[in-house]
Design a protein around this motif. Structure first.
Motif, mmCIF file in Angstrom:
data_model
loop_
_atom_site.group_PDB
_atom_site.id
_atom_site.type_symbol
_atom_site.label_atom_id
_atom_site.label_comp_id
_atom_site.label_asym_id
_atom_site.label_seq_id
_atom_site.Cartn_x
_atom_site.Cartn_y
_atom_site.Cartn_z
ATOM 1 N N ASP A 99 0.877 -1.172 0.000
ATOM 2 C CA ASP A 99 0.000 0.000 0.000
ATOM 3 C C ASP A 99 0.914 1.221 0.000
ATOM 4 O OD1 ASP A 99 -1.761 2.094 0.467
ATOM 5 O OD2 ASP A 99 -2.259 1.471 2.512
ATOM 6 N N VAL A 100 1.302 1.672 -1.185
ATOM 7 C CA VAL A 100 2.321 2.716 -1.283
ATOM 8 C C VAL A 100 1.849 4.044 -0.691
ATOM 9 C CG1 VAL A 100 3.870 3.935 -2.851
ATOM 10 C CG2 VAL A 100 3.296 1.561 -3.289
ATOM 11 N N PRO A 101 0.628 4.505 -0.964
ATOM 12 C CA PRO A 101 0.194 5.750 -0.305
ATOM 13 C C PRO A 101 0.200 5.628 1.219
ATOM 14 C CG PRO A 101 -1.277 5.211 -2.120
ATOM 15 C CD PRO A 101 -0.389 4.026 -1.923
ATOM 16 N N GLY A 102 -0.166 4.451 1.737
ATOM 17 C CA GLY A 102 -0.157 4.255 3.180
ATOM 18 C C GLY A 102 1.243 4.231 3.769
ATOM 19 N N ALA A 103 2.242 3.902 2.928
ATOM 20 C CA ALA A 103 3.639 3.868 3.391
ATOM 21 C C ALA A 103 4.373 5.172 3.141
ATOM 22 C CB ALA A 103 4.382 2.720 2.701
ATOM 23 N N ARG A 104 3.725 6.146 2.529
ATOM 24 C CA ARG A 104 4.384 7.418 2.205
ATOM 25 C C ARG A 104 4.912 8.083 3.476
ATOM 26 N NH1 ARG A 104 0.386 10.015 -0.600
ATOM 27 N NH2 ARG A 104 -0.466 10.769 1.380
ATOM 28 N N ASP A 105 6.198 8.481 3.418
ATOM 29 C CA ASP A 105 6.869 9.156 4.535
ATOM 30 C C ASP A 105 6.896 8.303 5.804
ATOM 31 O OD1 ASP A 105 7.409 11.584 3.106
ATOM 32 O OD2 ASP A 105 5.316 12.155 3.370
ATOM 33 N N ARG A 106 6.913 6.974 5.629
ATOM 34 C CA ARG A 106 6.943 6.072 6.776
ATOM 35 C C ARG A 106 7.963 4.965 6.537
ATOM 36 N NH1 ARG A 106 1.788 3.128 7.418
ATOM 37 N NH2 ARG A 106 2.779 2.425 9.346
ATOM 38 N N ARG A 107 8.434 4.362 7.629
ATOM 39 C CA ARG A 107 9.229 3.153 7.603
ATOM 40 C C ARG A 107 8.342 2.046 8.164
ATOM 41 N NH1 ARG A 107 10.512 7.681 6.378
ATOM 42 N NH2 ARG A 107 10.665 8.343 8.534
ATOM 43 N N VAL A 108 8.027 1.057 7.334
ATOM 44 C CA VAL A 108 7.065 0.012 7.676
ATOM 45 C C VAL A 108 7.809 -1.286 7.940
ATOM 46 C CG1 VAL A 108 5.064 -1.283 6.834
ATOM 47 C CG2 VAL A 108 5.348 1.117 6.192
ATOM 48 N N ARG A 109 7.445 -1.988 8.992
ATOM 49 C CA ARG A 109 8.065 -3.291 9.260
ATOM 50 C C ARG A 109 7.648 -4.296 8.188
ATOM 51 N NH1 ARG A 109 5.988 -4.440 15.190
ATOM 52 N NH2 ARG A 109 4.083 -3.956 14.029
ATOM 53 N N LEU A 110 8.584 -5.146 7.791
ATOM 54 C CA LEU A 110 8.275 -6.128 6.761
ATOM 55 C C LEU A 110 7.123 -7.024 7.188
ATOM 56 C CD1 LEU A 110 9.286 -7.066 3.948
ATOM 57 C CD2 LEU A 110 10.571 -8.849 5.145
ATOM 58 N N GLU A 111 6.990 -7.295 8.469
ATOM 59 C CA GLU A 111 5.904 -8.161 8.927
ATOM 60 C C GLU A 111 4.540 -7.530 8.672
ATOM 61 O OE1 GLU A 111 5.212 -7.948 13.519
ATOM 62 O OE2 GLU A 111 7.366 -7.854 13.155
ATOM 63 N N ASP A 112 4.485 -6.202 8.581
ATOM 64 C CA ASP A 112 3.214 -5.543 8.270
ATOM 65 C C ASP A 112 2.867 -5.653 6.792
ATOM 66 O OD1 ASP A 112 2.885 -4.751 10.907
ATOM 67 O OD2 ASP A 112 3.997 -2.887 10.615
ATOM 68 N N VAL A 113 3.827 -6.102 5.983
ATOM 69 C CA VAL A 113 3.587 -6.312 4.556
ATOM 70 C C VAL A 113 3.347 -7.789 4.259
ATOM 71 C CG1 VAL A 113 4.532 -6.012 2.228
ATOM 72 C CG2 VAL A 113 5.026 -4.314 4.007
ATOM 73 N N PHE A 114 4.218 -8.659 4.807
ATOM 74 C CA PHE A 114 4.161 -10.091 4.486
ATOM 75 C C PHE A 114 3.831 -10.982 5.678
ATOM 76 C CE2 PHE A 114 7.143 -8.770 0.999
ATOM 77 C CZ PHE A 114 6.306 -9.120 -0.057
ATOM 78 N N GLY A 115 3.786 -10.424 6.873
ATOM 79 C CA GLY A 115 3.523 -11.236 8.051
ATOM 80 C C GLY A 115 4.783 -11.524 8.852
ATOM 81 N N GLY A 157 2.876 6.771 -4.710
ATOM 82 C CA GLY A 157 2.622 7.338 -3.391
ATOM 83 C C GLY A 157 2.198 8.791 -3.445
ATOM 84 N N TYR A 158 2.270 9.403 -4.619
ATOM 85 C CA TYR A 158 1.877 10.797 -4.819
ATOM 86 C C TYR A 158 1.645 11.011 -6.311
ATOM 87 C CZ TYR A 158 6.971 10.284 -4.641
ATOM 88 O OH TYR A 158 8.234 9.804 -4.764
ATOM 89 N N GLY A 159 1.192 12.206 -6.655
ATOM 90 C CA GLY A 159 0.848 12.491 -8.026
ATOM 91 C C GLY A 159 2.049 12.736 -8.922
ATOM 92 N N PRO A 160 1.813 12.881 -10.232
ATOM 93 C CA PRO A 160 2.910 13.031 -11.186
ATOM 94 C C PRO A 160 3.701 14.319 -11.007
ATOM 95 C CG PRO A 160 0.783 13.377 -12.262
ATOM 96 C CD PRO A 160 0.496 12.835 -10.895
ATOM 97 N N ALA A 161 3.074 15.387 -10.557
ATOM 98 C CA ALA A 161 3.802 16.644 -10.373
ATOM 99 C C ALA A 161 4.841 16.508 -9.267
ATOM 100 C CB ALA A 161 2.834 17.783 -10.064
ATOM 101 N N THR A 162 4.476 15.821 -8.176
ATOM 102 C CA THR A 162 5.437 15.604 -7.082
ATOM 103 C C THR A 162 6.564 14.692 -7.537
ATOM 104 O OG1 THR A 162 3.729 15.922 -5.388
ATOM 105 C CG2 THR A 162 5.701 14.716 -4.730
ATOM 106 N N LEU A 163 6.223 13.635 -8.265
ATOM 107 C CA LEU A 163 7.268 12.742 -8.782
ATOM 108 C C LEU A 163 8.239 13.517 -9.666
ATOM 109 C CD1 LEU A 163 8.436 9.886 -9.199
ATOM 110 C CD2 LEU A 163 6.868 9.654 -11.151
ATOM 111 N N ARG A 164 7.720 14.379 -10.514
ATOM 112 C CA ARG A 164 8.578 15.158 -11.408
ATOM 113 C C ARG A 164 9.529 16.048 -10.614
ATOM 114 N NH1 ARG A 164 4.972 18.526 -15.041
ATOM 115 N NH2 ARG A 164 4.828 19.726 -13.103
ATOM 116 N N ARG A 165 9.046 16.695 -9.556
ATOM 117 C CA ARG A 165 9.908 17.549 -8.727
ATOM 118 C C ARG A 165 11.027 16.732 -8.086
ATOM 119 N NH1 ARG A 165 6.932 20.288 -4.168
ATOM 120 N NH2 ARG A 165 8.713 21.723 -4.105
ATOM 121 N N ILE A 166 10.677 15.549 -7.583
ATOM 122 C CA ILE A 166 11.662 14.703 -6.911
ATOM 123 C C ILE A 166 12.715 14.214 -7.903
ATOM 124 C CG2 ILE A 166 11.955 12.448 -5.805
ATOM 125 C CD1 ILE A 166 9.232 13.011 -4.395
#
Length: 243
Positions: free
Chosen positions: A85-101, A181-190
């Motif tokens: 869930d890329v938008p849900g992981a935006r600006d976060r560090r997620v434990r692998l167990e929360d992705v795969f168990g 995780g964000y729109g195309p304008a933000t991706l372009r800036r990055i």
């Protein structure tokens, strides 16, 4: 300076992965700047984390000598390769167990830790990525198209990206948010800031920020400065000095 080694991905992972990396951290605070990518990383404290896409720089400190290895996914590829869930992981560090168990988390952490050295640890982590990618559906065609279009030309306006992908601007924003995780304008800036960094850090690169800004696709040096402060939290010169 923290020793950081980038490693080209195996050929069969190159479609999804930019690179692998290994490091042993020095002391002090470290700054990471948005790059459009998602990393899976192992730390020698037993953690395995998924670092979601960033919209601003973040800093962290770990004990000196901490070892880490990671795999960096191309922009837009982690959504399918990891089922993230890329938008849900935006600006976060997620434990692998929360992705795969938790079972997968323990298995990956133990196998990487048991490897003999940094390169071997990276190979083990890449093998897990290979398994996840093999079971994943095909990457979203819109994400692939937008990433390719911007890689070739960072000056493309959002309206043109929408036309190229046969979507409305609203539809394009929704599809891009799902995979980047964000729109195309933000991706372009990055991606534009990352291009500036690559140009500025090449051997023999000129020190003239106005020239580098133009070469990276900014309208002028103040445009570079505004984006750099917004995304990296510091001026361009400070960012280049803070390697």
């Amino acid at each position: 300076m923290t020793p950081y080694t980038a490693v080209a991905p195996p050929a069969d992972l190159a479609g999804d992965v930019v690179l692998g990396w290994t490091t042993r951290l020095g002391g002090g605070t470290h700054r990471l700047v948005p790059d459009g990518c998602v990393d899976v990383l192992w730390l020698d404290n037993g953690s395995v984390l998924v670092c979601g896409p960033e919209t601003a720089a973040w800093t962290f400190a770990l004990p000196p000598g901490t070892e880490a290895v990671g795999v960096r996914f191309r922009p837009g590829r982690a959504a399918t390769a990891l089922g993230l869930d890329v938008p849900g992981a935006r600006d976060r560090r997620v434990r692998l167990e929360d992705v795969f168990g938790s079972r997968v988390q323990r298995h990956v952490a133990e196998q990487v830790a048991e490897a003999g050295g940094a390169r071997d640890r990276l190979r083990v982590l890449q093998e897990h990525v290979r398994g996840w990618s093999a079971e994943a559906p095909e990457a979203d065609r819109v994400g692939v198209a937008v990433a390719g279009l911007l890689e070739r030309d960072l000056s493309r306006p959002v309206a043109e990206l929408a036309r190229e992908t046969a979507l409305s601007e609203r539809q394009l924003h929704r599809r891009c948010t799902a995979v980047f995780g964000y729109g195309p304008a933000t991706l372009r800036r990055i991606l534009r800031l990352q291009r500036f960094l690559r140009l500025a850090r090449r051997p023999g690169a000129p020190a003239d920020l106005a020239y580098l800004a133009c070469a990276a696709g900014y309208t002028d040096q103040p445009h570079l400065s505004r984006d750099c402060r917004a995304l990296a939290g510091v001026s361009p010169r400070r960012l280049l000095a803070d390697r």
